[in-house]
Design an enzyme around this catalytic site. Structure first.
Site, PDB file in Angstrom:
ATOM      1  CB  CYS A  42      -0.714   0.226   1.479  1.00 59.77           C
ATOM      2  SG  CYS A  42      -1.755   1.446   1.344  1.00 59.77           S
ATOM      3  CE1 TYR A 178     -10.667  -1.855  -6.821  1.00 58.37           C
ATOM      4  CE2 TYR A 178     -10.911  -4.329  -7.201  1.00 58.37           C
ATOM      5  CZ  TYR A 178     -11.814  -3.176  -6.580  1.00 58.37           C
ATOM      6  OH  TYR A 178     -12.272  -3.450  -5.535  1.00 58.37           O
ATOM      7  CB  ILE A 179      -3.862  -2.882 -11.500  1.00 56.66           C
ATOM      8  CG1 ILE A 179      -3.675  -3.759  -9.674  1.00 56.66           C
ATOM      9  CG2 ILE A 179      -2.295  -2.661 -11.541  1.00 56.66           C
ATOM     10  CD1 ILE A 179      -2.411  -4.307  -9.218  1.00 56.66           C
TER      11      ILE A 179
HETATM   12  P1  NDP Z   1      -8.100  -8.166 -10.571  1.00 56.88           P
HETATM   13  O1  NDP Z   1      -8.491  -9.075 -10.175  1.00 56.88           O
HETATM   14  O2  NDP Z   1      -8.790  -6.555 -10.354  1.00 56.88           O
HETATM   15  O3  NDP Z   1      -8.123  -7.961 -12.310  1.00 56.88           O
HETATM   16  C1  NDP Z   1      -6.990  -8.690 -13.035  1.00 56.88           C
HETATM   17  C2  NDP Z   1      -7.318  -8.857 -14.299  1.00 56.88           C
HETATM   18  O4  NDP Z   1      -6.675  -9.726 -14.907  1.00 56.88           O
HETATM   19  C3  NDP Z   1      -8.932  -8.699 -14.792  1.00 56.88           C
HETATM   20  O5  NDP Z   1      -8.983  -8.025 -15.856  1.00 56.88           O
HETATM   21  C4  NDP Z   1      -9.227  -9.953 -15.350  1.00 56.88           C
HETATM   22  O6  NDP Z   1      -9.753 -10.588 -16.103  1.00 56.88           O
HETATM   23  C5  NDP Z   1      -7.579 -11.298 -15.718  1.00 56.88           C
HETATM   24  N1  NDP Z   1      -6.867 -11.920 -15.738  1.00 56.88           N
HETATM   25  C6  NDP Z   1      -7.190 -12.646 -14.749  1.00 56.88           C
HETATM   26  N2  NDP Z   1      -6.660 -14.119 -15.303  1.00 56.88           N
HETATM   27  C7  NDP Z   1      -6.093 -13.906 -16.602  1.00 56.88           C
HETATM   28  C8  NDP Z   1      -5.659 -14.861 -17.504  1.00 56.88           C
HETATM   29  N3  NDP Z   1      -5.265 -15.777 -17.057  1.00 56.88           N
HETATM   30  N4  NDP Z   1      -5.392 -14.359 -18.505  1.00 56.88           N
HETATM   31  C9  NDP Z   1      -5.884 -12.935 -19.357  1.00 56.88           C
HETATM   32  N5  NDP Z   1      -6.216 -12.246 -18.145  1.00 56.88           N
HETATM   33  C10 NDP Z   1      -6.352 -12.887 -16.837  1.00 56.88           C
HETATM   34  O7  NDP Z   1      -6.332  -7.907 -10.295  1.00 56.88           O
HETATM   35  P2  NDP Z   1      -5.356  -6.810 -10.103  1.00 56.88           P
HETATM   36  O8  NDP Z   1      -4.389  -7.205  -9.907  1.00 56.88           O
HETATM   37  O9  NDP Z   1      -6.350  -5.695 -10.901  1.00 56.88           O
HETATM   38  O10 NDP Z   1      -6.031  -6.119  -8.446  1.00 56.88           O
HETATM   39  C11 NDP Z   1      -5.513  -6.884  -7.753  1.00 56.88           C
HETATM   40  C12 NDP Z   1      -6.297  -6.310  -5.933  1.00 56.88           C
HETATM   41  O11 NDP Z   1      -5.518  -5.269  -5.870  1.00 56.88           O
HETATM   42  C13 NDP Z   1      -8.023  -6.026  -6.916  1.00 56.88           C
HETATM   43  O12 NDP Z   1      -8.805  -7.226  -6.697  1.00 56.88           O
HETATM   44  C14 NDP Z   1      -7.865  -5.156  -5.714  1.00 56.88           C
HETATM   45  O13 NDP Z   1      -8.580  -6.064  -4.154  1.00 56.88           O
HETATM   46  C15 NDP Z   1      -6.807  -4.644  -4.878  1.00 56.88           C
HETATM   47  N6  NDP Z   1      -6.932  -3.533  -6.034  1.00 56.88           N
HETATM   48  C16 NDP Z   1      -7.410  -2.553  -4.820  1.00 56.88           C
HETATM   49  C17 NDP Z   1      -7.081  -1.057  -5.111  1.00 56.88           C
HETATM   50  C18 NDP Z   1      -8.133  -0.291  -4.701  1.00 56.88           C
HETATM   51  O14 NDP Z   1      -9.147  -0.595  -4.299  1.00 56.88           O
HETATM   52  N7  NDP Z   1      -8.752   1.534  -5.452  1.00 56.88           N
HETATM   53  C19 NDP Z   1      -6.054  -0.018  -6.463  1.00 56.88           C
HETATM   54  C20 NDP Z   1      -5.446  -1.583  -6.980  1.00 56.88           C
HETATM   55  C21 NDP Z   1      -6.021  -2.729  -6.679  1.00 56.88           C
HETATM   56  P3  NDP Z   1     -11.377 -11.261 -16.042  1.00 56.88           P
HETATM   57  O15 NDP Z   1     -11.832  -9.963 -15.951  1.00 56.88           O
HETATM   58  O16 NDP Z   1     -11.596 -11.752 -17.753  1.00 56.88           O
HETATM   59  O17 NDP Z   1     -11.354 -12.055 -15.152  1.00 56.88           O
END
Ligand code: NDP
Length: 458
Positions: A42, A178-179
């Site tokens: 964080c 999110y990221i």
């Molecule tokens: P997310 O779970 O939000 O997003 C992951 C992304 O990766 C999605 O677009 C997903 O696609 C994609 N994905 C997953 N598996 C695959 C795959 N095998 N092939 C291709 N694409 C894939 O994770 P983040 O890494 O962005 O963030 C992690 C966590 O960190 C969040 O869940 C949140 O809890 C926290 N976070 C919070 C923030 C905030 O509060 N503002 C900011 C940043 C992070 P699909 O949609 O198709 O599943």
């Protein structure tokens, strides 16, 4: 049996530091091990530096809007190294404050990597062995793309993007979570040409559909080129640049490629399996509702447990665990109705159920929706929209979800979350006097439902 300490915390991030300080406050002898920098994701390479970059990105809109309000602004110029330096100064200040907090609480900090030897023993990378009555795993998570492909090593993750030596004029963002969304938006506003690719047909799976659609439009307005149903299959170096080949047959040349397709709990190589600690399929420490693993002396809080991966949740879990172990507290954290925000511009703020989730839970659901142009745009220009949405269980009149797409949605949703947590009804919202002129007043002035869902009698 005598131990060297009462609590040994692995990881000085948000959850670990809170647990350490609270435990020490209860009189426990606490040791914290941190192999990287005090503060965790964080503070060092997550929420805090990201928000600073988001603030930087929003000046672009303010400069553009200023003329409508009578200002003459010289063509603004942006300098990435200046921002990175300023950001680093603030991160160093916060990291020092975390360190001082541990010190003041009386918790000892060891700047080495610790691994678990057995249910009461740890080994430090320097070679020392320490025994502990309780062990807390608070090691967080790290970016880890689920799929590997040729040239992936040329891409960066959210760990590296904060400290790029040069501003990426052309940026490819992979992912729609999110990221990915936050960085795509902020770099576009800072002036980069951003292309965002994802496997899904829209951003932010799991968020309310009206928010997803609204933010997709706003990303487009911010200049992000969105390509759905596409992922990179290969990266190749082309001098300083990267050539990305995409699964939809496209290709593009960029300065950097940010892969943000997920994070993995940091459990590998910690010795947990040897100590008999059960991990789930995602590699997270499996814990009960008191954050204790199947081994009674080993606990885990925060992202390493992969429950709700948000800083305040980790902090609350760390606090509850320390109160439970050393202060007689119950140790249980309520994970319901946790508000979250996506810091794009505009932001999404959400708490409670989406429209689709509410339809699964209740016989009758009413949806109140307002979609309007923010007042500032009347003089400032721009086509940005604000969307406010209430999801109501029509049977009880309880507001079960609030979703906001707006400049200050995160600020608004934090306050709305109190009402949701208290079980406020739509009538309670209606009884609340509007505060004019604000965007948030829409939350208490929406009269007739925009959509009514009634489950058909079977
Ligand atoms: P997310 O779970 O939000 O997003 C992951 C992304 O990766 C999605 O677009 C997903 O696609 C994609 N994905 C997953 N598996 C695959 C795959 N095998 N092939 C291709 N694409 C894939 O994770 P983040 O890494 O962005 O963030 C992690 C966590 O960190 C969040 O869940 C949140 O809890 C926290 N976070 C919070 C923030 C905030 O509060 N503002 C900011 C940043 C992070 P699909 O949609 O198709 O599943």
């Amino acid at each position: 049996m005598a131990f060297d300490c009462d609590l040994f915390v692995i990881g000085a991030g948000s959850g670990g530091v809170r647990a350490a300080r609270v435990a020490a406050g209860h009189g426990a002898k606490v040791v914290v091990a941190e192999a990287f920098r005090v503060g965790g994701t964080c503070v060092i390479r997550g929420c805090v530096p990201k928000k600073l970059l988001v603030y930087a990105s929003r000046f672009a809109d303010d400069f553009a809007a200023a003329a409508g309000f009578g200002w003459t602004v010289e063509p603004p110029r942006f300098d990435w190294p200046t921002l990175v330096d300023a950001k680093n100064g603030e991160i160093a200040r916060l990291s020092a404050a975390y360190r001082a907090g541990l010190d003041q609480a009386g918790a000892a900090l060891i700047e080495e990597r610790a691994t678990v030897v057995d249910r009461h023993t740890l080994r430090l990378s320097g070679g020392r062995t320490i025994s502990a009555r309780h062990i807390l795993v608070a090691t967080g998570a790290r970016p880890e793309p689920p799929a590997r492909f040729p040239g992936l090593e040329f891409a960066i993750t959210s760990n590296e993007i904060f400290d790029l030596p040069a501003f990426p004029r052309r940026l490819l963002v992979v992912g729609g979570g999110y990221i990915a969304v936050e960085f795509a938006c902020l770099f576009a506003k800072l002036g980069a040409e951003v292309t965002q690719v994802m496997r899904a047909d829209n951003v932010l799976r799991g968020f309310d559909e009206d928010m997803r659609a609204g933010l997709r439009d706003e990303l487009g307005r911010a200049g992000v080129r969105l390509r759905f149903g596409a992922l990179p299959t290969r990266f190749e170096r082309r001098g300083e640049a990267l050539l990305a080949t995409l699964s939809d047959g496209g290709a593009l040349t960029v300065d950097q490629a940010l892969v943000a397709t997920g994070r993995r709990p940091n459990t590998a190589g910690l010795g947990l399996e040897a100590a008999g600690v059960a991990l789930d399929a995602a590699g997270a420490v499996a814990v009960d509702d008191r954050s204790t693993s199947n081994v009674a002396s080993i606990h885990a809080v925060g992202d390493v447990t992969n429950r709700i991966n948000l800083t305040p949740v980790a902090i609350r879990e760390g606090q509850a665990l320390a109160d439970h172990l050393f202060g007689g507290g119950k140790g249980v954290v309520d994970h319901r109705d946790v508000a979250s925000a996506v810091f794009a511009t505009p932001e999404i703020g959400a708490v409670g159920l989406t429209e689709a989730e509410a339809q699964q839970c209740f016989e009758a659901v009413d949806v109140y929706l307002a979609n309007f142009r923010p007042m500032k745009a009347t003089l400032g220009g721009g086509a940005e929209r604000t969307i406010m949405k209430l999801v109501v269980d029509a049977g009880s009149d309880r507001v079960v979800g609030v979703h906001i797409l707006a400049r200050e949605a995160a600020e608004m949703i934090q306050v709305a979350a109190i009402a949701i947590k208290m079980g406020a009804t739509k009538a309670d919202f209606d009884a609340t006097m509007a505060l004019h002129p604000t965007a948030a007043e829409e939350l208490v002035t929406m009269k007739a439902p925009t959509r009514r869902h009634r489950r058909a009698a079977s």
